[in-house]
Design an enzyme around this catalytic site. Structure first.
Site, PDB file in Angstrom:
ATOM      1  N   ARG A 114      50.213  40.179  46.477  1.00  0.00           N
ATOM      2  CA  ARG A 114      50.041  38.953  45.682  1.00  0.00           C
ATOM      3  C   ARG A 114      51.398  38.278  45.443  1.00  0.00           C
ATOM      4  O   ARG A 114      51.502  37.047  45.405  1.00  0.00           O
ATOM      5  CB  ARG A 114      49.338  39.248  44.354  1.00  0.00           C
ATOM      6  CG  ARG A 114      50.088  40.209  43.446  1.00  0.00           C
ATOM      7  CD  ARG A 114      49.479  40.298  42.067  1.00  0.00           C
ATOM      8  NE  ARG A 114      50.147  41.304  41.259  1.00  0.00           N
ATOM      9  CZ  ARG A 114      50.277  41.240  39.951  1.00  0.00           C
ATOM     10  NH1 ARG A 114      49.786  40.221  39.277  1.00  0.00           N
ATOM     11  NH2 ARG A 114      50.889  42.196  39.277  1.00  0.00           N
ATOM     12  N   GLU A 143      35.702  28.669  38.057  1.00  0.00           N
ATOM     13  CA  GLU A 143      35.928  28.981  39.472  1.00  0.00           C
ATOM     14  C   GLU A 143      35.017  28.210  40.418  1.00  0.00           C
ATOM     15  O   GLU A 143      35.441  27.786  41.500  1.00  0.00           O
ATOM     16  CB  GLU A 143      35.751  30.489  39.707  1.00  0.00           C
ATOM     17  CG  GLU A 143      36.793  31.353  39.021  1.00  0.00           C
ATOM     18  CD  GLU A 143      36.491  31.658  37.563  1.00  0.00           C
ATOM     19  OE1 GLU A 143      37.305  32.329  36.921  1.00  0.00           O
ATOM     20  OE2 GLU A 143      35.419  31.212  37.071  1.00  0.00           O
ATOM     21  N   PHE A 197      36.216  36.926  40.939  1.00  0.00           N
ATOM     22  CA  PHE A 197      35.788  35.581  40.571  1.00  0.00           C
ATOM     23  C   PHE A 197      35.653  34.677  41.793  1.00  0.00           C
ATOM     24  O   PHE A 197      34.816  33.777  41.816  1.00  0.00           O
ATOM     25  CB  PHE A 197      36.776  34.966  39.578  1.00  0.00           C
ATOM     26  CG  PHE A 197      37.006  35.834  38.364  1.00  0.00           C
ATOM     27  CD1 PHE A 197      35.946  36.445  37.716  1.00  0.00           C
ATOM     28  CD2 PHE A 197      38.290  36.051  37.882  1.00  0.00           C
ATOM     29  CE1 PHE A 197      36.159  37.253  36.605  1.00  0.00           C
ATOM     30  CE2 PHE A 197      38.513  36.848  36.769  1.00  0.00           C
ATOM     31  CZ  PHE A 197      37.443  37.455  36.121  1.00  0.00           C
ATOM     32  N   HIS A 222      43.996  40.779  43.512  1.00  0.00           N
ATOM     33  CA  HIS A 222      43.407  41.812  42.656  1.00  0.00           C
ATOM     34  C   HIS A 222      42.090  42.339  43.210  1.00  0.00           C
ATOM     35  O   HIS A 222      41.121  42.539  42.498  1.00  0.00           O
ATOM     36  CB  HIS A 222      43.205  41.286  41.231  1.00  0.00           C
ATOM     37  CG  HIS A 222      44.469  40.955  40.510  1.00  0.00           C
ATOM     38  ND1 HIS A 222      45.288  39.925  40.912  1.00  0.00           N
ATOM     39  CD2 HIS A 222      45.060  41.515  39.429  1.00  0.00           C
ATOM     40  CE1 HIS A 222      46.336  39.855  40.101  1.00  0.00           C
ATOM     41  NE2 HIS A 222      46.235  40.818  39.198  1.00  0.00           N
ATOM     42  N   ASP A 258      41.984  47.316  34.610  1.00  0.00           N
ATOM     43  CA  ASP A 258      41.003  46.270  34.303  1.00  0.00           C
ATOM     44  C   ASP A 258      39.568  46.774  34.442  1.00  0.00           C
ATOM     45  O   ASP A 258      38.645  46.200  33.870  1.00  0.00           O
ATOM     46  CB  ASP A 258      41.211  45.054  35.210  1.00  0.00           C
ATOM     47  CG  ASP A 258      42.462  44.270  34.835  1.00  0.00           C
ATOM     48  OD1 ASP A 258      43.110  44.637  33.834  1.00  0.00           O
ATOM     49  OD2 ASP A 258      42.799  43.311  35.542  1.00  0.00           O
ATOM     50  N   ARG A 267      46.810  43.876  43.948  1.00  0.00           N
ATOM     51  CA  ARG A 267      47.712  43.934  42.800  1.00  0.00           C
ATOM     52  C   ARG A 267      48.746  45.047  42.973  1.00  0.00           C
ATOM     53  O   ARG A 267      49.883  44.929  42.518  1.00  0.00           O
ATOM     54  CB  ARG A 267      46.881  44.200  41.540  1.00  0.00           C
ATOM     55  CG  ARG A 267      47.694  44.327  40.262  1.00  0.00           C
ATOM     56  CD  ARG A 267      46.794  44.769  39.110  1.00  0.00           C
ATOM     57  NE  ARG A 267      47.458  44.691  37.818  1.00  0.00           N
ATOM     58  CZ  ARG A 267      46.911  45.095  36.686  1.00  0.00           C
ATOM     59  NH1 ARG A 267      45.680  45.586  36.686  1.00  0.00           N
ATOM     60  NH2 ARG A 267      47.559  44.997  35.551  1.00  0.00           N
TER      61      ARG A 267
END
Length: 307
Positions: free
Chosen positions: A9, A57, A82, A108, A116, A166
């Site tokens: 990322r 989104e 998302f 991610h 998360d 990530r």
């Protein structure tokens, strides 16, 4: 493989800035996550070409489709959950159906999102994206490969899903490495087995390769960075030349890399493939490295397949 590590990322954000300097048609859209997706690097330099749509989104993807019809090249960024999950309808009907030039860069992805937890660990995105007509699917493994992919996809017309992580992973390639969309990279020429890997698992496969070599077992690693269109020729070649086939991915084993390889083998060179990945379950909260151990997508699990 170098000891230096970097998250793809971060490489994405850096490459996006350089691409923006080279091509004025590049515009970037984000969904209130620019610090995490690293699109803030682009936004700082080109504020008039950056659009933070907020936590919307689906609207972001529709807006990107509109910009593409005006000749812009939109790079859409948010977490994989998302992008591929919440925005599936818009990707399918507003972007892929009219075959618009939108680049969906999803960060991610996989269980390596870590703490998360299951709600944010997208384990189905490769499966979802590769079944949509007109969509190309790319899953990059290191800094060098990511920077190549970010720039390369700007040169091709049509929708692309670029999968980013990530977790910081080892830098694998040299600056002069040659990449090509739709062509895997064969590392080594061992005949005892082939390990097909993608994304964060490529470095794990290379670690296993080195450990197995110490025990007299010589395998080759194939980095399948382009999952669609997949490199059929290299898969068939590997099946013919090596004794055992293993795939490994930070994704559900249903519909992902292993499934894509199995489809090629079934039609062209029937041979058993051991699929390593998330075994049709949701993820859990924890440190990325610990989760990789729990869900058995590390070099240790690969080594077990050969000993």
């Amino acid at each position: 493989m170098k000891n230096e590590k970097k998250a793809t990322r971060q490489s994405y954000g850096e490459a996006l800035l350089e691409l923006g300097k080279e091509n004025e048609k590049i515009v970037v859209l984000d969904a209130d996550l620019s610090k995490a997706t690293k699109t803030n690097i682009f936004a700082k330099e080109f504020p008039k070409r950056f659009f933070d749509i907020g936590i919307a989104e689906q609207d972001m993807l529709g807006t990107a489709a509109g910009l593409a019809t005006c000749g812009k090249i939109p790079y859409v960024s948010t977490f994989a959950m998302f992008a591929a999950g919440r925005g599936y309808d818009q990707i399918r009907n507003s972007i892929c159906y009219p075959n618009l030039n939108v680049k969906i860069c999803a960060t991610h992805a996989g269980i390596t999102v870590g703490e998360d937890g299951a709600t944010h660990q997208m384990l189905e995105d490769i499966s979802l994206m590769r079944t949509i007509p007109n969509m190309k699917v790319i899953s990059v493994s290191d800094d060098i490969e990511t920077k190549w992919a970010v720039k390369e996809i700007s040169k091709i017309e049509g929708p692309v899903y670029l999968r980013l992580s990530r977790l910081a992973t080892n830098i694998i390639y040299e600056e002069n490495q040659k990449f090509e969309i739709g062509k895997g990279i064969e590392i080594g020429n061992g005949t005892d087995g082939t390990v097909f890997a993608t994304g964060v698992t490529v470095s794990q496969a290379l670690k296993a390769k080195e450990e197995l070599k110490k025990q007299g077992i010589n395998i080759r690693v194939v980095d399948i960075h382009t999952i669609k269109p997949i490199d059929k020729e290299l898969i068939i070649k590997s099946a013919r030349e090596t004794k055992k086939l293993v795939s490994i991915e930070d994704h559900n084993i249903i519909g992902g890399l292993g499934s894509a390889i199995s489809e090629v083998l079934t039609e062209n060179e029937p041979k058993k493939l051991i699929r390593l990945g998330i075994k049709d379950t949701f993820g859990k909260s924890g440190k990325a490295e610990e989760l990789m151990e729990k869900f058995e997508i590390t070099s240790k699990t690969i080594i077990k397949q050969f000993i």
